[in-house]
Design an enzyme around this catalytic site. Sequence first.
Site, PDB file in Angstrom:
ATOM      1  N   ASP A  97      44.037  45.077  41.885  1.00  0.00           N
ATOM      2  CA  ASP A  97      42.854  45.372  41.904  1.00  0.00           C
ATOM      3  C   ASP A  97      41.854  45.054  43.241  1.00  0.00           C
ATOM      4  OD1 ASP A  97      39.923  44.022  41.326  1.00  0.00           O
ATOM      5  OD2 ASP A  97      40.709  41.917  41.947  1.00  0.00           O
ATOM      6  N   ASP A 299      36.851  50.783  40.477  1.00  0.00           N
ATOM      7  CA  ASP A 299      37.588  48.717  40.372  1.00  0.00           C
ATOM      8  C   ASP A 299      38.404  49.057  39.242  1.00  0.00           C
ATOM      9  OD1 ASP A 299      38.379  46.055  40.727  1.00  0.00           O
ATOM     10  OD2 ASP A 299      36.426  45.697  39.499  1.00  0.00           O
TER      11      ASP A 299
END
Length: 467
Positions: A97, A299
């Site tokens: 992440d 992201d």
Amino acid sequence: MGIAVRALVLVTSLISFAILTSIPLSSAAAPAATSSKHPKYASPPPPQPTLPPDVAIGRRAPSSAVFPLYGDVYPHGLYYVSMSIGDPPKPYFLDVDTGSDLTWVQCDAPCVSCSIGPHPWYRPGRNNLVACQDPLCVALQRATSGYQSCYGTQQCDYEIQYADHGSSLGVLVSDAFALRLTNTSVVRPSLAFGCGYDQQFTNSKSPSPTDGMLGLGSGKTSMISQLKEQGITRNVVGHCLSSKGGGFLFFGDDLVPYTKVTWAPMSRSALKNYYSPGQASLYFGTQSLGVKQMEVVIDSGSSYTYFGFQPYQALLSALQTELAKKPLKEALDDSSLPLCWRGRRPFKSLLDVKKYFKTLILSFVNGKRAFLEIPPENYLIITKYGNACLGILNGTQVGLNDLNVIGDISMQDLMIVYDNEKEQIGWIHAACDRLPNAEANGGSFEGGFCQPQFADLGVHTEVCPAY
């Protein structure tokens, strides 16, 4: 996000805050977990239980580390890495992440609410606790709540809430991470991460494919920032997500082909520690969609791409016009994603359907001819029903408003580089299913690169091979 639920419509890890709490770490037993068969994910081999002796970190020149990735966009909806934590080192699968800073693992401290994961919950000792006055704790609490307070406790408590309304509550701990570097040495730096004893996600009681989250944002508590602080790697992180599943992740800059990469300056104005190349204009093929100031975040914690209201509506309108005379009909009975189409017969792969769609192009204002190409195969999926579904979703439905998130689906077969040293973000087409060859000379990437150009936007055209 949610390590157990990120497979479809939920966007991950964009907005977080802290609610401080306290829990005494003890050897009390965790609540009994109901037995359940784990879903069949591609299982990486566990890290070696024993590793060569540590190499003293000292002041040696920074190196790099490369890790295989596992998973895919569809049907599993995440890419994850195997990391070795503790002494002796034990394997944990972590969801990669770049949209958040804090790494955390599900933790038996004891665990209040944790999913059954691939490995036993991490068990900390009191000597693993990070003190509340530690600079990393101060940075974590200020980044999440805006202030730092210990409420009379010596431990560092945190709560992270994600944009999909999931959360992780826990305490900051420190333990050894075993890393094999491209210069052939092995190091075991002590890194701070979250011992998450209360996770709240959709289906949080269901088995999870991962044990926690690998936070790779640019904040002080990010793993890559800690490795930089200890002189192990430079503050550069990158990933290459293969459309065939898997890929690789790297820390450091040994493998970055700097002269071949398309670069855009990082935008830090309103997005804090999130990776943003700034504002972009949106094209559908060579047609401008009239969207000229899209604020973009990249992201890896989001399975799909999310557009704000204006670019999303503009895209839907362009698709409707483009598909009006094509042999595709909307598949209203397929709920895999919000918008799906069926053909005259079920599609077997994206090769069957990509000819009906055009490439999307983001032209970044801050970059010198910085174009990000999103071909149909990077915004469509083929479902188990043989339909094609749009993997660009309406961000306003998950509270993103005008923020536009480039997720995993649109980063497939691209090497994405987040260079915090030079404050720039780069991308280049690559064969992500081929692992870099980590050699004593610092490593090399054998997959090859290709940078597409766009003649209709004023630059030379170069045809890239399909990987």
